[in-house]
Design a protein around this motif. Structure first.
Motif, short mmCIF file in Angstrom:
data_model
loop_
_atom_site.label_atom_id
_atom_site.label_comp_id
_atom_site.label_asym_id
_atom_site.label_seq_id
_atom_site.Cartn_x
_atom_site.Cartn_y
_atom_site.Cartn_z
N UNK A 27 0.82 -1.22 0.00
CA UNK A 27 0.00 0.00 0.00
C UNK A 27 0.85 1.26 0.00
N UNK A 28 2.17 1.12 -0.16
CA UNK A 28 3.07 2.26 -0.10
C UNK A 28 2.90 3.22 -1.26
N UNK A 29 3.25 4.48 -1.00
CA UNK A 29 3.24 5.51 -2.03
C UNK A 29 1.89 6.17 -2.18
N UNK A 30 1.91 7.38 -2.74
CA UNK A 30 0.68 8.06 -3.13
C UNK A 30 0.94 8.93 -4.35
N UNK A 31 -0.09 9.11 -5.15
CA UNK A 31 0.09 9.64 -6.50
C UNK A 31 -1.09 10.53 -6.88
N UNK A 44 -6.54 11.02 -7.48
CA UNK A 44 -5.56 10.40 -6.60
C UNK A 44 -5.85 8.92 -6.37
N UNK A 45 -4.79 8.20 -6.03
CA UNK A 45 -4.97 6.84 -5.54
C UNK A 45 -5.47 6.90 -4.11
N UNK A 46 -6.43 6.06 -3.74
CA UNK A 46 -6.92 6.05 -2.36
C UNK A 46 -5.90 5.49 -1.38
N UNK A 47 -6.06 5.84 -0.12
CA UNK A 47 -5.18 5.35 0.92
C UNK A 47 -5.49 3.88 1.23
N UNK A 48 -4.42 3.13 1.57
CA UNK A 48 -4.61 1.76 2.04
C UNK A 48 -4.93 0.74 0.98
N UNK A 49 -4.69 1.07 -0.28
CA UNK A 49 -4.99 0.15 -1.38
C UNK A 49 -3.68 -0.38 -1.96
N UNK A 72 -15.02 5.92 -3.90
CA UNK A 72 -15.18 5.28 -2.59
C UNK A 72 -13.80 5.03 -2.01
N UNK A 73 -13.57 5.54 -0.83
CA UNK A 73 -12.27 5.37 -0.19
C UNK A 73 -11.84 6.63 0.51
N UNK A 74 -10.68 6.57 1.12
CA UNK A 74 -10.15 7.68 1.91
C UNK A 74 -8.94 8.28 1.22
N UNK A 75 -8.88 9.60 1.22
CA UNK A 75 -7.72 10.27 0.66
C UNK A 75 -6.52 10.09 1.59
N UNK A 76 -5.34 9.97 1.03
CA UNK A 76 -4.13 9.83 1.83
C UNK A 76 -3.95 11.03 2.74
N UNK A 77 -3.43 10.79 3.95
CA UNK A 77 -3.11 11.88 4.86
C UNK A 77 -2.07 12.80 4.25
N UNK A 78 -1.31 12.29 3.30
CA UNK A 78 -0.24 13.08 2.67
C UNK A 78 -0.73 13.91 1.49
N UNK A 79 -2.04 13.94 1.28
CA UNK A 79 -2.60 14.81 0.24
C UNK A 79 -2.14 16.24 0.45
#
Length: 206
Positions: A27-31, A44-49, A72-79
């Motif tokens: 689940x690492x990284x965010x984009x 964005x990619x959702x968190x925890x996926x 459906x999902x949660x945005x990363x805290x690092x948004x």
């Protein structure tokens, strides 16, 4: 806001490619990709996926207040860090990787606050650099679970950067005018970091 399937597929293909390189395991990284500039909206990619199996329809549309407007999902805290980069640089895409090399070097060079990358032909892959006879000081900032603090660190560092910044023990944030350029900057910086780590290891052995 309706986001074209083409943009969704381009972002998921980029994420899949980075995952294959072992730069965003599990689940690492965010984009993110900017799909509207004023006010800013991000795809964005959702968190925890798991980033290796992400599908286009799983992507989220997120506003400047980090609220999910679509998906459906949660945005990363690092948004918030993506938004800090976008507001400061005008970037059209931000990619955050968790490579082993970036993580190791960010820990080793945290005290210096930067890593100097120089004398390599691949530097020319970074926007604005036209010769191997150049150097880039890639900033390394201390990690912090308070995104306000970390975003302020980003704001202070993002002045004359080589399209990238490392977070200690965490990984690389790289960006570009668009997704294609951001992806290129990730690949170039990760290459340069690989060279840096291998050179340090050879020096240690000798």
């Amino acid at each position: 806001m309706q986001i074209s399937q083409v943009i969704r597929e381009r972002l998921t293909k980029t994420i899949e490619k980075l995952h294959r390189r072992r730069w965003c395991d599990g689940t690492g990284g965010n984009f993110s990709v900017v799909v509207q500039k004023d006010p800013v909206l991000l795809l964005m990619a959702p968190s925890g996926v798991d980033k290796g199996s992400l599908q286009p329809e799983q992507l989220l549309v997120v506003n400047e207040f980090q609220e999910v407007l679509d998906g459906a999902g949660k945005a990363s805290a690092e948004t918030q860090l993506h938004l800090a980069i976008i507001h400061k640089t005008g970037a059209g895409a931000v990619l955050h990787t968790h490579s082993v090399t970036g993580t190791v070097l960010s820990r080793r060079h945290a005290k210096e606050g930067q890593i100097r990358l120089e004398g390599l032909e691949m530097l020319k892959g970074l926007n604005g650099i036209h010769s191997h006879d150049a150097h880039v000081d890639l900033p390394v900032v201390r990690n912090n679970q308070d995104m306000n603090v970390l975003a302020e660190e980003f704001h202070q560092q993002i002045q004359h950067l080589p399209q990238g910044i490392l977070v200690e023990g965490h990984g690389l944030y790289a960006w570009g005018e668009n997704l294609q350029q951001a992806e290129r900057h990730v690949e170039i910086i990760e290459f340069l970091l690989d060279v840096q780590l291998q050179e340090q290891q050879l020096q240690t052995k000798s």
